[in-house]
Design a protein around this motif. Sequence first.
Motif, PDB file in Angstrom:
ATOM      1  N   ASN A   1       0.852  -1.198   0.000  1.00 37.19           N
ATOM      2  CA  ASN A   1       0.000   0.000   0.000  1.00 37.19           C
ATOM      3  C   ASN A   1       0.886   1.246   0.000  1.00 37.19           C
ATOM      4  O   ASN A   1       2.103   1.151   0.233  1.00 37.19           O
ATOM      5  CB  ASN A   1      -0.901  -0.002   1.242  1.00 37.19           C
ATOM      6  CG  ASN A   1      -2.147   0.846   1.045  1.00 37.19           C
ATOM      7  OD1 ASN A   1      -2.316   1.476  -0.006  1.00 37.19           O
ATOM      8  ND2 ASN A   1      -3.002   0.867   2.041  1.00 37.19           N
TER       9      ASN A   1
ATOM     10  N   LEU B   1       0.897   5.006   1.782  1.00 36.12           N
ATOM     11  CA  LEU B   1       0.234   5.818   2.812  1.00 36.12           C
ATOM     12  C   LEU B   1       1.180   6.883   3.346  1.00 36.12           C
ATOM     13  O   LEU B   1       2.374   6.598   3.517  1.00 36.12           O
ATOM     14  CB  LEU B   1      -0.144   4.927   4.013  1.00 36.12           C
ATOM     15  CG  LEU B   1      -1.237   3.885   3.839  1.00 36.12           C
ATOM     16  CD1 LEU B   1      -1.294   2.992   5.079  1.00 36.12           C
ATOM     17  CD2 LEU B   1      -2.592   4.531   3.595  1.00 36.12           C
TER      18      LEU B   1
ATOM     19  N   SER C   1       2.163  11.358   4.184  1.00 35.14           N
ATOM     20  CA  SER C   1       2.084  12.728   3.678  1.00 35.14           C
ATOM     21  C   SER C   1       3.490  13.218   3.345  1.00 35.14           C
ATOM     22  O   SER C   1       4.460  12.828   3.984  1.00 35.14           O
ATOM     23  CB  SER C   1       1.385  13.637   4.684  1.00 35.14           C
ATOM     24  OG  SER C   1       2.183  13.758   5.822  1.00 35.14           O
TER      25      SER C   1
ATOM     26  N   ALA D   1       0.316   5.803  -5.696  1.00 36.17           N
ATOM     27  CA  ALA D   1      -0.850   5.740  -4.802  1.00 36.17           C
ATOM     28  C   ALA D   1      -2.107   5.332  -5.573  1.00 36.17           C
ATOM     29  O   ALA D   1      -2.964   4.623  -5.038  1.00 36.17           O
ATOM     30  CB  ALA D   1      -1.061   7.087  -4.123  1.00 36.17           C
TER      31      ALA D   1
ATOM     32  N   SER E   1      -5.130   3.153  -0.586  1.00 35.60           N
ATOM     33  CA  SER E   1      -4.017   4.100  -0.432  1.00 35.60           C
ATOM     34  C   SER E   1      -4.538   5.462   0.028  1.00 35.60           C
ATOM     35  O   SER E   1      -5.701   5.806  -0.200  1.00 35.60           O
ATOM     36  CB  SER E   1      -3.288   4.286  -1.766  1.00 35.60           C
ATOM     37  OG  SER E   1      -4.156   4.917  -2.698  1.00 35.60           O
ATOM     38  N   ASN E   2      -3.653   6.225   0.632  1.00 32.79           N
ATOM     39  CA  ASN E   2      -4.000   7.603   1.010  1.00 32.79           C
ATOM     40  C   ASN E   2      -2.708   8.401   1.104  1.00 32.79           C
ATOM     41  O   ASN E   2      -1.853   8.106   1.937  1.00 32.79           O
ATOM     42  CB  ASN E   2      -4.734   7.621   2.355  1.00 32.79           C
ATOM     43  CG  ASN E   2      -5.213   9.019   2.693  1.00 32.79           C
ATOM     44  OD1 ASN E   2      -5.474   9.836   1.804  1.00 32.79           O
ATOM     45  ND2 ASN E   2      -5.299   9.312   3.983  1.00 32.79           N
ATOM     46  N   LEU E   3      -2.567   9.359   0.224  1.00 30.09           N
ATOM     47  CA  LEU E   3      -1.332  10.138   0.195  1.00 30.09           C
ATOM     48  C   LEU E   3      -1.705  11.609   0.103  1.00 30.09           C
ATOM     49  O   LEU E   3      -2.568  11.993  -0.691  1.00 30.09           O
ATOM     50  CB  LEU E   3      -0.507   9.705  -1.027  1.00 30.09           C
ATOM     51  CG  LEU E   3       0.955  10.087  -1.063  1.00 30.09           C
ATOM     52  CD1 LEU E   3       1.706   9.548   0.150  1.00 30.09           C
ATOM     53  CD2 LEU E   3       1.602   9.518  -2.340  1.00 30.09           C
ATOM     54  N   VAL E   4      -1.040  12.414   0.918  1.00 32.78           N
ATOM     55  CA  VAL E   4      -1.332  13.856   0.949  1.00 32.78           C
ATOM     56  C   VAL E   4      -0.047  14.628   0.661  1.00 32.78           C
ATOM     57  O   VAL E   4       1.025  14.276   1.174  1.00 32.78           O
ATOM     58  CB  VAL E   4      -1.890  14.264   2.344  1.00 32.78           C
ATOM     59  CG1 VAL E   4      -2.099  15.763   2.426  1.00 32.78           C
ATOM     60  CG2 VAL E   4      -3.200  13.535   2.626  1.00 32.78           C
TER      61      VAL E   4
ATOM     62  N   HIS F   1      -9.279   9.204  -7.004  1.00 30.97           N
ATOM     63  CA  HIS F   1      -9.956  10.307  -6.312  1.00 30.97           C
ATOM     64  C   HIS F   1      -8.893  11.325  -5.909  1.00 30.97           C
ATOM     65  O   HIS F   1      -7.973  11.000  -5.148  1.00 30.97           O
ATOM     66  CB  HIS F   1     -10.693   9.790  -5.081  1.00 30.97           C
ATOM     67  CG  HIS F   1     -11.644   8.682  -5.435  1.00 30.97           C
ATOM     68  ND1 HIS F   1     -12.805   8.918  -6.122  1.00 30.97           N
ATOM     69  CD2 HIS F   1     -11.554   7.335  -5.253  1.00 30.97           C
ATOM     70  CE1 HIS F   1     -13.415   7.759  -6.328  1.00 30.97           C
ATOM     71  NE2 HIS F   1     -12.670   6.787  -5.823  1.00 30.97           N
TER      72      HIS F   1
ATOM     73  N   GLN G   1      -4.706  15.529  -2.162  1.00 29.97           N
ATOM     74  CA  GLN G   1      -4.874  14.194  -1.569  1.00 29.97           C
ATOM     75  C   GLN G   1      -5.267  13.225  -2.670  1.00 29.97           C
ATOM     76  O   GLN G   1      -6.108  13.551  -3.519  1.00 29.97           O
ATOM     77  CB  GLN G   1      -5.976  14.235  -0.510  1.00 29.97           C
ATOM     78  CG  GLN G   1      -6.216  12.875   0.140  1.00 29.97           C
ATOM     79  CD  GLN G   1      -7.178  12.970   1.311  1.00 29.97           C
ATOM     80  OE1 GLN G   1      -8.028  13.854   1.343  1.00 29.97           O
ATOM     81  NE2 GLN G   1      -7.042  12.048   2.246  1.00 29.97           N
TER      82      GLN G   1
ATOM     83  N   ASN H   1      -6.464   9.138  -3.541  1.00 25.96           N
ATOM     84  CA  ASN H   1      -6.884   7.799  -3.112  1.00 25.96           C
ATOM     85  C   ASN H   1      -7.162   6.986  -4.365  1.00 25.96           C
ATOM     86  O   ASN H   1      -7.741   7.500  -5.322  1.00 25.96           O
ATOM     87  CB  ASN H   1      -8.171   7.854  -2.273  1.00 25.96           C
ATOM     88  CG  ASN H   1      -8.046   8.760  -1.065  1.00 25.96           C
ATOM     89  OD1 ASN H   1      -8.550   9.871  -1.068  1.00 25.96           O
ATOM     90  ND2 ASN H   1      -7.361   8.289  -0.049  1.00 25.96           N
TER      91      ASN H   1
END
Length: 432
Positions: free
Chosen positions: A15, A17, A19, A245, A251-254, A277, A295, A297
């Motif tokens: 995954n 993840l 920031s 991502a 996944s979640n990346l900022v 997204h 961000q 996803n």
Amino acid sequence: MLETKTERIVTPARNILGSLRLPGDKSISHRYALLSALASGTTKITNFSTGADCASSLGCAAALGAAVTRRDDGTIEILGSGEFKASSTPLDCGNSGSTMRMLTGLLAATPHTYTLIGDASLSRRPMERVRKPISQMGAEITLTDGHAPVTIRGGKLKAIDYTTPVPSAQVKTAVLFAGLQAEGTTTVHESVRTRDHGELALRAFGAHVDRSADSVSIAGSQALTAIEAAIPGDISSAAFFLCAAALFPGSNLVFDSLGLNPTRATLLDVLTALGAHIGVLNLEEKHGELVGMVQVNAPVNGLTGTTISGALSAQLIDELPVLAAIAPYTQNGIRIRDAKELRVKESDRIALVANNLRAMGAHVEEFEDGLDVPGGQQLHGAEINSGGDHRIAMAFSVAALKASGDTVIQGAESAAISFPEFYELLDQVAER
Ligand code: S3P
């Protein structure tokens, strides 16, 4: 191409993840470094690009008489001289096409003779595209078979009206930099609106620049004044992480303080069209450049597929290698056309992408101006030939995250041309 050769093993991830706050945009850093050398006063820049390419621009600025100081907190201060001094040794542009092309324009009005040199890769890249307009303005420019070394005998310049034959922000910027110092008003017309950092940087340093839908004009004999600036994070560096991502459901990346100039942010539209997204927050403007938080996803059912052609190819030129590298993992594949320029970048990026995808077990069809990469393909780890090209090394590190088995990136050190922190940050956000 760099002299040393290091390999880097990239293992698959489960995954992505975290920031990230990325080093400053390469295109903006080059322009601020070069213009600050001509401006009067001390320019103070934070978050300057950490890549070797922008260090080449700073090195040339220093060789031309600017006093360049790096403060302990990372701030770069550049005291411009208002005019360039003569240089008895060649100005070394390293691997950087931006430095060589933009300097050709910037130096064209100075009554000295300069020689610009570069490494083996840069010495193979086309320079006629910049020789032609700048010599029309009155400077004497000599190349060898259309390539570096570039010799510039500067002098009094006259304005021109110029249409770029191939969309190129580097050429547009070179002509505007020369136009700033010419007699009369110089206009550049382009069929596709390329990145506009040159125009915005000139305005930031106090020059008046006029724009219409497909042209930019600058009056000559304008003086520049030093600025204080924080450079936004580089969206072309973020591209590798955005694509990574987008591959992993969950996944979640900022990204904080990311450059979102509309002439650079097309990748966000493409990833959205593929089903990812993307959220954008806290937009603000700094010296005309949009900056914000992003961000990303991944879609639950995987990325779909798309065709990239026409103006889109020119606007996404630096992001095409990573898009092609993740294309096998999409449902319907990615088709790229009108991207012949990829063949004259730091490497022949069409050939290298095709060869490296095949090494990882993908089926791919190569065209003179693009690639067809079908979707629904599982890749396996392989030995990747980066060709000493930073974007190829990083693109295939992203492909490696979803492959079965480990991938060895040959010439991995080339990432430092634009993004020395790349592998460290990849390890930080990749869950293994
Ligand atoms: C750049 C413009 C693009 C891009 C390069 C940086 C710039 O090249 O590929 O990485 O900063 O102006 P071209 O202008 O030659 O297309």
